[in-house]
Scaffold this motif. Structure first.
Motif, short mmCIF file in Angstrom:
data_model
loop_
_atom_site.label_atom_id
_atom_site.label_comp_id
_atom_site.label_asym_id
_atom_site.label_seq_id
_atom_site.Cartn_x
_atom_site.Cartn_y
_atom_site.Cartn_z
N ARG B 20 -59.71 -22.87 -34.96
CA ARG B 20 -59.04 -21.62 -34.62
C ARG B 20 -57.68 -21.93 -34.02
NH1 ARG B 20 -59.23 -18.57 -29.77
NH2 ARG B 20 -58.94 -16.32 -30.03
N MET B 21 -56.69 -21.15 -34.39
CA MET B 21 -55.34 -21.30 -33.85
C MET B 21 -54.85 -19.96 -33.33
SD MET B 21 -53.41 -21.92 -37.50
CE MET B 21 -54.59 -23.14 -38.02
N GLU B 22 -53.96 -20.02 -32.35
CA GLU B 22 -53.53 -18.81 -31.67
C GLU B 22 -52.02 -18.64 -31.72
OE1 GLU B 22 -57.09 -18.95 -28.29
OE2 GLU B 22 -55.00 -19.24 -27.71
N SER B 75 -49.47 -8.43 -28.58
CA SER B 75 -48.79 -9.70 -28.32
C SER B 75 -49.60 -10.92 -28.71
CB SER B 75 -48.42 -9.79 -26.84
OG SER B 75 -49.59 -9.80 -26.04
N PHE B 76 -50.79 -10.74 -29.25
CA PHE B 76 -51.64 -11.89 -29.52
C PHE B 76 -52.33 -11.78 -30.88
CE2 PHE B 76 -54.13 -15.53 -28.38
CZ PHE B 76 -55.36 -15.33 -29.00
N SER B 77 -52.40 -12.92 -31.56
CA SER B 77 -53.14 -12.98 -32.81
C SER B 77 -53.78 -14.36 -32.92
CB SER B 77 -52.23 -12.75 -34.01
OG SER B 77 -52.94 -12.89 -35.24
N SER B 78 -54.93 -14.43 -33.55
CA SER B 78 -55.55 -15.72 -33.82
C SER B 78 -56.03 -15.74 -35.26
CB SER B 78 -56.72 -15.98 -32.87
OG SER B 78 -57.78 -15.07 -33.11
N MET B 79 -56.05 -16.94 -35.80
CA MET B 79 -56.55 -17.13 -37.17
C MET B 79 -57.45 -18.35 -37.17
SD MET B 79 -54.51 -17.61 -40.78
CE MET B 79 -53.99 -19.30 -40.46
N THR B 80 -58.54 -18.26 -37.88
CA THR B 80 -59.46 -19.38 -38.03
C THR B 80 -59.43 -19.88 -39.45
OG1 THR B 80 -60.90 -18.45 -36.31
CG2 THR B 80 -61.86 -20.12 -37.76
N VAL B 81 -59.43 -21.19 -39.60
CA VAL B 81 -59.58 -21.81 -40.92
C VAL B 81 -61.04 -22.23 -41.01
CG1 VAL B 81 -58.82 -23.61 -42.48
CG2 VAL B 81 -57.20 -22.61 -40.86
N LEU B 82 -61.81 -21.55 -41.84
CA LEU B 82 -63.23 -21.84 -41.98
C LEU B 82 -63.46 -22.90 -43.05
CD1 LEU B 82 -64.70 -18.20 -41.86
CD2 LEU B 82 -64.69 -19.91 -40.03
#
Lengths: 114, 116
Positions: B20-22, B75-82
């Protein structure tokens, strides 16, 4: 789909001489905006120039570019390159409403030598 | 000025695992967050665009099942590489548009993903 083509690879230039990076595009957007981003080593890309007006020259930090819709181009130029201009340069296309993501070119690395 | 932070800056994961990255906007409120990936020898590809009050839009070749995104506030987002594999390696950038200056996308420094 939309695409951006720019001068690829590495451009080397001697300090004090002019430099030009080509950028052309294909798009289905009815209105567009264009950006040149510069990315220094280990830093985020940052906007160098932007334009959404046809045939109007835009300038910043000694660089200039003119959006020509007739030739689908937004070439970047500088009359006198400086050592500090060594960086990666990306051309990017946006829709004119700024509602979509950007379409980037492949990037051009510029190396300025003394 | 507008600042965008990304965390982590670098990460290594084993093939088949997830990470996960933010992305955090500081000093402004984001009207949209776009996630891009720069693979080796390639330019920045748009993965998805998350806009306030709209569904997240994924580009062709990218899916929510593979790259789920959370955008809980302005102001915030996260994405996960599954289930990351070798082809997922690269630099992941988030680009954020400001309510007051939505013409520009401000980028974070990126999260570099290495997959072993």
């Amino acid at each position: 789909g939309d695409s951006v083509t720019q001068t690829e690879g590495l451009v080397t230039v001697t300090e004090g001489l002019p430099v030009k990076l080509n950028c052309t595009y294909q798009t289905t957007y009815l209105t567009i905006a264009f950006f040149w981003y510069v990315q220094y080593l280990n830093e985020a890309p940052q906007v160098l120039l932007k334009s959404s007006t046809d045939n109007k020259r835009t300038e910043h930090q000694g660089f200039h570019a003119t959006l020509h819709k007739s030739s689908s181009s937004f070439h970047l130029q500088k009359s006198s390159a400086q050592l500090s201009d060594s960086a990666l340069y990306y051309c990017a296309l946006s829709d004119g409403d700024y509602a979509q993501g950007l379409t980037f070119g492949l990037g051009t690395r510029v190396s300025v030598f003394p | 000025g507008a600042l965008v932070y990304q965390y982590p800056r670098r990460t290594i994961c084993k093939s088949g695992t997830s990470m996960r990255m933010e992305c955090q906007a500081v000093g402004f409120q984001a009207t949209s967050v776009a996630w891009y990936r720069q693979s080796p020898q390639k330019t920045f590809e748009l993965i998805a665009l998350s806009t306030v009050n709209s569904a997240i839009k994924y580009e062709q070749n990218f899916t929510q099942e593979k790259f789920p995104i959370s955008h809980p506030n302005l102001s915030f987002s996260s994405m996960t590489v599954l289930n990351a594999y070798l082809e997922d390696r690269g630099l992941y950038l988030c680009g954020v548009r400001d309510w007051g200056n939505y013409a520009e996308q401000f980028f974070g420094p990126g999260t570099r993903l290495t997959v072993l």
